[in-house]
Design a protein around this motif. Structure first.
Motif, PDB file in Angstrom:
ATOM      1  N   ALA A 175     -50.289 -24.198  32.763  1.00  0.00           N
ATOM      2  CA  ALA A 175     -49.546 -25.053  33.693  1.00  0.00           C
ATOM      3  C   ALA A 175     -48.301 -24.332  34.208  1.00  0.00           C
ATOM      4  O   ALA A 175     -47.941 -24.436  35.389  1.00  0.00           O
ATOM      5  CB  ALA A 175     -49.166 -26.359  33.006  1.00  0.00           C
ATOM      6  N   ASP A 176     -47.669 -23.588  33.322  1.00  0.00           N
ATOM      7  CA  ASP A 176     -46.442 -22.873  33.683  1.00  0.00           C
ATOM      8  C   ASP A 176     -46.723 -21.796  34.734  1.00  0.00           C
ATOM      9  O   ASP A 176     -45.920 -21.572  35.650  1.00  0.00           O
ATOM     10  CB  ASP A 176     -45.840 -22.235  32.429  1.00  0.00           C
ATOM     11  N   ARG A 177     -47.871 -21.143  34.597  1.00  0.00           N
ATOM     12  CA  ARG A 177     -48.256 -20.094  35.555  1.00  0.00           C
ATOM     13  C   ARG A 177     -48.410 -20.672  36.963  1.00  0.00           C
ATOM     14  O   ARG A 177     -47.947 -20.098  37.947  1.00  0.00           O
ATOM     15  CB  ARG A 177     -49.565 -19.451  35.091  1.00  0.00           C
ATOM     16  N   ILE A 178     -49.049 -21.835  37.046  1.00  0.00           N
ATOM     17  CA  ILE A 178     -49.220 -22.488  38.348  1.00  0.00           C
ATOM     18  C   ILE A 178     -47.860 -22.908  38.902  1.00  0.00           C
ATOM     19  O   ILE A 178     -47.554 -22.699  40.083  1.00  0.00           O
ATOM     20  CB  ILE A 178     -50.143 -23.717  38.220  1.00  0.00           C
ATOM     21  N   ALA A 179     -47.044 -23.487  38.022  1.00  0.00           N
ATOM     22  CA  ALA A 179     -45.732 -23.992  38.457  1.00  0.00           C
ATOM     23  C   ALA A 179     -44.860 -22.877  39.023  1.00  0.00           C
ATOM     24  O   ALA A 179     -44.202 -23.042  40.061  1.00  0.00           O
ATOM     25  CB  ALA A 179     -45.031 -24.669  37.285  1.00  0.00           C
ATOM     26  N   LYS A 180     -44.856 -21.736  38.352  1.00  0.00           N
ATOM     27  CA  LYS A 180     -44.037 -20.610  38.831  1.00  0.00           C
ATOM     28  C   LYS A 180     -44.513 -20.133  40.193  1.00  0.00           C
ATOM     29  O   LYS A 180     -43.709 -19.797  41.066  1.00  0.00           O
ATOM     30  CB  LYS A 180     -44.091 -19.467  37.811  1.00  0.00           C
ATOM     31  N   SER A 181     -45.831 -20.104  40.381  1.00  0.00           N
ATOM     32  CA  SER A 181     -46.368 -19.578  41.641  1.00  0.00           C
ATOM     33  C   SER A 181     -46.065 -20.497  42.819  1.00  0.00           C
ATOM     34  O   SER A 181     -46.030 -20.048  43.959  1.00  0.00           O
ATOM     35  CB  SER A 181     -47.880 -19.361  41.529  1.00  0.00           C
ATOM     36  N   ILE A 182     -45.844 -21.795  42.545  1.00  0.00           N
ATOM     37  CA  ILE A 182     -45.528 -22.701  43.660  1.00  0.00           C
ATOM     38  C   ILE A 182     -44.039 -23.046  43.706  1.00  0.00           C
ATOM     39  O   ILE A 182     -43.624 -23.930  44.444  1.00  0.00           O
ATOM     40  CB  ILE A 182     -46.384 -23.990  43.600  1.00  0.00           C
ATOM     41  N   GLY A 183     -43.245 -22.315  42.882  1.00  0.00           N
ATOM     42  CA  GLY A 183     -41.794 -22.385  43.036  1.00  0.00           C
ATOM     43  C   GLY A 183     -41.075 -23.463  42.254  1.00  0.00           C
ATOM     44  O   GLY A 183     -39.930 -23.796  42.577  1.00  0.00           O
ATOM     45  N   ILE A 184     -41.683 -24.022  41.210  1.00  0.00           N
ATOM     46  CA  ILE A 184     -40.984 -25.016  40.386  1.00  0.00           C
ATOM     47  C   ILE A 184     -40.015 -24.280  39.458  1.00  0.00           C
ATOM     48  O   ILE A 184     -40.419 -23.365  38.737  1.00  0.00           O
ATOM     49  CB  ILE A 184     -41.987 -25.861  39.575  1.00  0.00           C
ATOM     50  N   PRO A 185     -38.731 -24.638  39.449  1.00  0.00           N
ATOM     51  CA  PRO A 185     -37.740 -23.884  38.661  1.00  0.00           C
ATOM     52  C   PRO A 185     -37.934 -24.024  37.153  1.00  0.00           C
ATOM     53  O   PRO A 185     -38.494 -25.008  36.672  1.00  0.00           O
ATOM     54  CB  PRO A 185     -36.401 -24.500  39.097  1.00  0.00           C
ATOM     55  N   ALA A 186     -37.414 -23.018  36.430  1.00  0.00           N
ATOM     56  CA  ALA A 186     -37.577 -22.968  34.972  1.00  0.00           C
ATOM     57  C   ALA A 186     -36.897 -24.138  34.274  1.00  0.00           C
ATOM     58  O   ALA A 186     -37.291 -24.526  33.168  1.00  0.00           O
ATOM     59  CB  ALA A 186     -37.029 -21.651  34.433  1.00  0.00           C
ATOM     60  N   GLN A 187     -35.841 -24.708  34.903  1.00  0.00           N
ATOM     61  CA  GLN A 187     -35.107 -25.806  34.280  1.00  0.00           C
ATOM     62  C   GLN A 187     -35.546 -27.171  34.809  1.00  0.00           C
ATOM     63  O   GLN A 187     -34.868 -28.174  34.576  1.00  0.00           O
ATOM     64  CB  GLN A 187     -33.608 -25.614  34.498  1.00  0.00           C
ATOM     65  N   SER A 188     -36.684 -27.201  35.474  1.00  0.00           N
ATOM     66  CA  SER A 188     -37.207 -28.472  35.994  1.00  0.00           C
ATOM     67  C   SER A 188     -37.434 -29.467  34.865  1.00  0.00           C
ATOM     68  O   SER A 188     -37.879 -29.106  33.778  1.00  0.00           O
ATOM     69  CB  SER A 188     -38.529 -28.215  36.725  1.00  0.00           C
ATOM     70  N   GLU A 189     -37.142 -30.736  35.135  1.00  0.00           N
ATOM     71  CA  GLU A 189     -37.363 -31.764  34.109  1.00  0.00           C
ATOM     72  C   GLU A 189     -38.844 -31.870  33.763  1.00  0.00           C
ATOM     73  O   GLU A 189     -39.212 -32.159  32.619  1.00  0.00           O
ATOM     74  CB  GLU A 189     -36.838 -33.124  34.589  1.00  0.00           C
ATOM     75  N   PHE A 190     -39.717 -31.632  34.751  1.00  0.00           N
ATOM     76  CA  PHE A 190     -41.155 -31.644  34.489  1.00  0.00           C
ATOM     77  C   PHE A 190     -41.510 -30.580  33.448  1.00  0.00           C
ATOM     78  O   PHE A 190     -42.297 -30.798  32.539  1.00  0.00           O
ATOM     79  CB  PHE A 190     -41.952 -31.345  35.769  1.00  0.00           C
ATOM     80  N   ARG A 191     -40.907 -29.391  33.627  1.00  0.00           N
ATOM     81  CA  ARG A 191     -41.232 -28.260  32.753  1.00  0.00           C
ATOM     82  C   ARG A 191     -40.731 -28.500  31.333  1.00  0.00           C
ATOM     83  O   ARG A 191     -41.444 -28.253  30.353  1.00  0.00           O
ATOM     84  CB  ARG A 191     -40.628 -26.974  33.319  1.00  0.00           C
ATOM     85  N   VAL A 192     -39.485 -28.967  31.206  1.00  0.00           N
ATOM     86  CA  VAL A 192     -38.916 -29.190  29.871  1.00  0.00           C
ATOM     87  C   VAL A 192     -39.686 -30.291  29.144  1.00  0.00           C
ATOM     88  O   VAL A 192     -39.993 -30.177  27.958  1.00  0.00           O
ATOM     89  CB  VAL A 192     -37.412 -29.532  29.973  1.00  0.00           C
ATOM     90  N   ARG A 193     -40.027 -31.358  29.857  1.00  0.00           N
ATOM     91  CA  ARG A 193     -40.798 -32.454  29.264  1.00  0.00           C
ATOM     92  C   ARG A 193     -42.140 -31.939  28.740  1.00  0.00           C
ATOM     93  O   ARG A 193     -42.535 -32.228  27.615  1.00  0.00           O
ATOM     94  CB  ARG A 193     -41.014 -33.547  30.310  1.00  0.00           C
ATOM     95  N   ALA A 194     -42.816 -31.134  29.573  1.00  0.00           N
ATOM     96  CA  ALA A 194     -44.120 -30.605  29.175  1.00  0.00           C
ATOM     97  C   ALA A 194     -43.994 -29.661  27.975  1.00  0.00           C
ATOM     98  O   ALA A 194     -44.828 -29.667  27.068  1.00  0.00           O
ATOM     99  CB  ALA A 194     -44.770 -29.882  30.348  1.00  0.00           C
ATOM    100  N   GLY A 195     -42.930 -28.839  27.965  1.00  0.00           N
ATOM    101  CA  GLY A 195     -42.731 -27.910  26.852  1.00  0.00           C
ATOM    102  C   GLY A 195     -42.487 -28.633  25.541  1.00  0.00           C
ATOM    103  O   GLY A 195     -43.021 -28.264  24.493  1.00  0.00           O
ATOM    104  N   LEU A 196     -41.698 -29.698  25.602  1.00  0.00           N
ATOM    105  CA  LEU A 196     -41.405 -30.499  24.410  1.00  0.00           C
ATOM    106  C   LEU A 196     -42.686 -31.173  23.889  1.00  0.00           C
ATOM    107  O   LEU A 196     -42.997 -31.133  22.697  1.00  0.00           O
ATOM    108  CB  LEU A 196     -40.352 -31.543  24.786  1.00  0.00           C
ATOM    109  N   LEU A 197     -43.422 -31.764  24.821  1.00  0.00           N
ATOM    110  CA  LEU A 197     -44.656 -32.450  24.449  1.00  0.00           C
ATOM    111  C   LEU A 197     -45.676 -31.473  23.874  1.00  0.00           C
ATOM    112  O   LEU A 197     -46.321 -31.743  22.853  1.00  0.00           O
ATOM    113  CB  LEU A 197     -45.243 -33.163  25.671  1.00  0.00           C
ATOM    114  N   TYR A 198     -45.801 -30.314  24.516  1.00  0.00           N
ATOM    115  CA  TYR A 198     -46.776 -29.316  24.050  1.00  0.00           C
ATOM    116  C   TYR A 198     -46.405 -28.794  22.662  1.00  0.00           C
ATOM    117  O   TYR A 198     -47.277 -28.578  21.815  1.00  0.00           O
ATOM    118  CB  TYR A 198     -46.849 -28.158  25.048  1.00  0.00           C
TER     119      TYR A 198
END
Length: 745
Positions: A192-215
């Motif tokens: 998921a992170d690979r896709i997010a980076k390629s479409i420009g979602i920032p590393a500190q996005s709330e979506f990203r942190v939420r997913a990292g915590l859950l994972y």
């Protein structure tokens, strides 16, 4: 350069990553093409972008890096495309009739005016509309999967994602690719992170942190068996995964955790003065177990039934004499709402179950025998002479409309029709399965839990048997007296020696326990292959495929991946008559021994019971079977399991299978094999432990062969390390029991 034409023949296909070798009709000449395709169907018209290359082994090939599915324009091409089976319900005859009627307008008619197809013979209005819908769905599916493959998502996983989101796949993934982590089993954070980076979602996005915590929390549950983590540990693991730290990360972490708690995905609480975080569903799994066991255990007989005469009669009829601790176990089981009977091999657990069953019959009580796996339930059935089922089959996987209500037919609203439930091999029952069982138990039911507390804990999350015993809220009968062993047998003797931290007897004078000294990993591997394929079949009169290798590790020279590859080539070699399918790094071949590696509640099976075909749904982690047929075009694979169930795996589900000539010791729990071969190797002390080798040895009914160095065996036997699991059941049981006590007081 770009070439275009229809697929004429598929030579090779890897179903996991889509890599395909096929012949394309390019300007009337058959051209060998290689690259990754979403689907590979004869008759599909492709436009390929790439170059011709000269392969040293296979000659000139067209290696493509991009492709498009292009609808054919010639009448013969259109007919071949429609007749290829891509659109269900359209065969060669129907395809010919459609093309003869609509000529070059065929695809426009199917997509824009499908009802017009009804003017063709044998096509009703309903069928015409279905063909139109299937054609549109096929285009959407192909576009979605091609989109996902750009981000190195495997074909199988892309199909799984599309099945979940359907035609909305591209929009969902573009908006928030981290939803994949929450919604799709098997999608890792890194994908998921690979896709997010390629479409420009920032590393500190709330979506990203939420997913990292859950994972991070999900990983600890799936890989280590925890049902919760201390908050600080979760924060540390999330920080490492996300590669973020400092005050900024702490703030992002707290915000993400608050959001997950607010939407009830997670819970946070205090346990022994430590703040903990757990997935809500695991809290409710353990809570429901605790509450039900507390309620059932409060219903023990006020006036204890004296069973001395009944037990004496059983002893006389069976010409045995129970030890006092065995009599105590029978008494406790029949006089308490819940009881645990635990002991190692040869301590009489099965004989106790047989006696309990006989006494229940005398009391006219209904009973159900259950075990976690098919092998364990079959062994229980064979040893008692009574029908035993897996827990899943006993609860009956819900189908159709019932599936919307709950996973199982029997639940809190529709309890089992029984007075007593006996569960064998309890050490391998995880928290989710135990929760489902507890919900299905009637209020006045007795529950008898039988197992070996010294074996490895369940593969799934939780530590149910150990937590129940340590809670000291349920009567526990521990069997120590060894009965079942013959003079020339060492399996049981050595199992108990290992369990007590002592080296087993390795003189090779017995008929069932052997040690072969080998120091080099290559030597160990070669010896195991020779034992399984030549020496043991000659000695035991078993087929090689029946001899089970149990290895501590997946990777390495003596890991199951390497051993399976070699054993497959020796036991079930490739031949022209056997169809193969490549999934990831694994070749599946007709005749292969395979194991299901995940619970799949939706897979349909059939089974002949006498002259009647029984049907149901659900194949479960640890089920072993054999590949009977592979359809090369569709990828469908038929597996016949050892209990007679026959399942057809669609292409997207085949990755849930693994070769099973060699399996990990963890995966062998609950199973018993006539002959086991075990590599004894060096490795991490956290993995190579006493209870690992104890579990492996106790899987054998007739013979154990250890191959390796004695010093490594000694290290394992001396290593009493047990990986601690963070679970809440023990304290929840105490809490539930105290509340019931207060009610009675």
């Amino acid at each position: 350069m770009i070439i275009e034409g229809p697929i004429e023949e598929i030579i090779f296909r890897n179903e996991e990553n889509g890599y395909t070798v096929f012949l394309l009709d390019f300007k009337g000449s058959l051209t060998t093409c290689v690259g990754k395709l979403v689907n590979a169907n004869v008759g599909e018209n492709l436009s390929l972008e790439g170059d011709f290359v000269n392969n040293a082994k296979y000659g000139i090939q067209f290696a493509f890096i991009n492709y498009e599915i292009v609808l054919p324009t010639s009448l013969s091409g259109i007919e071949k495309y429609l007749a290829s089976g891509l659109i269900k319900g359209v065969g060669p005859v129907t395809a010919k009739n459609i093309v003869q009627t609509f000529k070059e307008q065929t695809f426009d008619i199917i997509e824009m005016s499908p009802s017009s197809l009804a003017q063709i013979r044998n096509i009703s209005i309903k069928k015409a509309l279905e063909i139109g819908e299937k054609f549109k769905e096929l285009k959407k599916m192909q576009n979605s999967i091609m989109f996902l493959q750009k981000y190195n998502i495997s074909t199988n996983m892309a199909m799984k994602i599309y099945e979940f989101y359907g035609s909305n796949t591209i929009n969902v993934v573009k908006a928030n690719p981290y939803r994949l982590v929450e919604d799709i089993d098997g999608i890792g954070f890194l994908s998921a992170d690979r896709i997010a980076k390629s479409i420009g979602i920032p590393a500190q996005s709330e979506f990203r942190v939420r997913a990292g915590l859950l994972y991070s929390l999900l990983s600890s549950t799936e890989k280590a068996g925890h049902t919760f983590l201390p908050k600080k540990m979760l924060e540390s693991q999330s920080s490492a995964l996300l590669e973020l730290d400092g005050e900024i990360f702490s703030k992002l972490f707290d915000e993400a955790l608050d959001g997950l708690v607010l939407d009830k995905t997670m819970l946070r609480m205090w346990q022994d003065n430590v703040e903990i975080v757990m997935l809500s569903k695991y809290y409710f799994y353990e809570k429901s177990i605790a509450q039900k066991l507390a309620v059932l255990s409060s219903t023990q007989n006020i006036e204890k039934i004296n069973l001395d005469d009944e037990i004496l009669h059983f002893e006389q009829r069976n010409k045995i004499e129970f030890h006092q601790e065995q009599k105590n176990a029978i008494f406790a089981a029949l006089n308490n709402g819940v009881c645990v009977i635990t002991g190692g091999p040869g301590t009489g657990k099965t004989t106790i179950i047989k006696c309990i069953i006989e006494l229940l019959k005398q009391q006219k009580q209904k009973f159900v025998l259950l075990a976690p796996t098919g092998r364990a339930s079959k062994r229980l059935s064979d040893s008692t002479g009574e029908e035993a089922k897996t827990i899943h089959r006993g609860l009956e996987v819900a189908q159709g409309a019932n599936a919307a209500i709950g996973r199982f037919v029997y639940n809190e609203n529709n309890p089992l029709k029984t007075d007593v439930v006996i569960v064998d091999e309890m050490s391998m029952v995880d928290a989710p399965l135990m929760s489902s069982l507890c919900k299905a138990l009637p209020r006045q039911c007795k529950l008898i839990l039988v197992g070996d507390k010294d074996q490895l804990p369940s593969v799934g999350a939780g530590n149910v048997l150990d937590d129940v015993i340590k809670s000291q809220t349920i009567p526990v009968c521990t069997l120590t007296k060894i009965f079942r062993q013959s003079d020339n047998s060492l399996i049981i003797t050595n199992a108990h020696l290992i369990n007590s931290g002592k080296m087993p007897i390795l003189d090779n004078h017995s008929q069932d326990f052997f040690f072969e000294e080998k120091s080099d990993l290559e030597q160990i591997k070669n010896s195991i292959i020779d034992l399984v394929t030549k020496r043991l079949p000659n000695f035991t009169k078993q087929e090689s495929v029946q001899i089970q290798v149990l290895a501590p590790l997946k990777a390495g020279v003596c890991g199951i991946a390497n051993l399976n590859r070699i054993l497959q080539e020796k036991i079930n070699p490739a031949s022209i008559s056997k169809i193969e399918l490549v999934v990831g790094d694994t070749i599946f071949r007709e005749g292969d021994k395979v194991m299901q590696t995940a619970n799949n509640y939706n897979l349909v099976w059939s089974k002949m019971v006498g002259f009647v075909e029984e049907q149901g749904e659900g194949v479960f982690n640890g089920d072993i079977g054999y590949v009977s047929k592979i359809d090369y075009q569709s990828g469908e694979t038929i597996v016949e399991f050892e209990d007679g169930r026959v399942c057809t795996y669609p292409r997207t589900e085949i990755s849930q299978l693994s070769l099973a000539y060699a399996i990990t010791i963890h995966k062998s729990q609950g199973s018993e094999f006539d002959t086991v071969v075990i590599p004894v190797i060096a490795g991490a002390p956290m993995i190579l432990t006493r209870n690992l080798i104890y579990t492996a040895v106790t899987r054998a009914k007739k013979m154990v062969v250890l191959v390796g160095e004695k010093k490594n065996l000694k290290r394992m036997v001396s290593n009493s390390y047990t990986a601690a699991r963070f679970t809440l059941l023990k304290s929840l049981l105490k809490e539930a029991k105290d509340k019931i006590k207060e009610l009675y007081e």
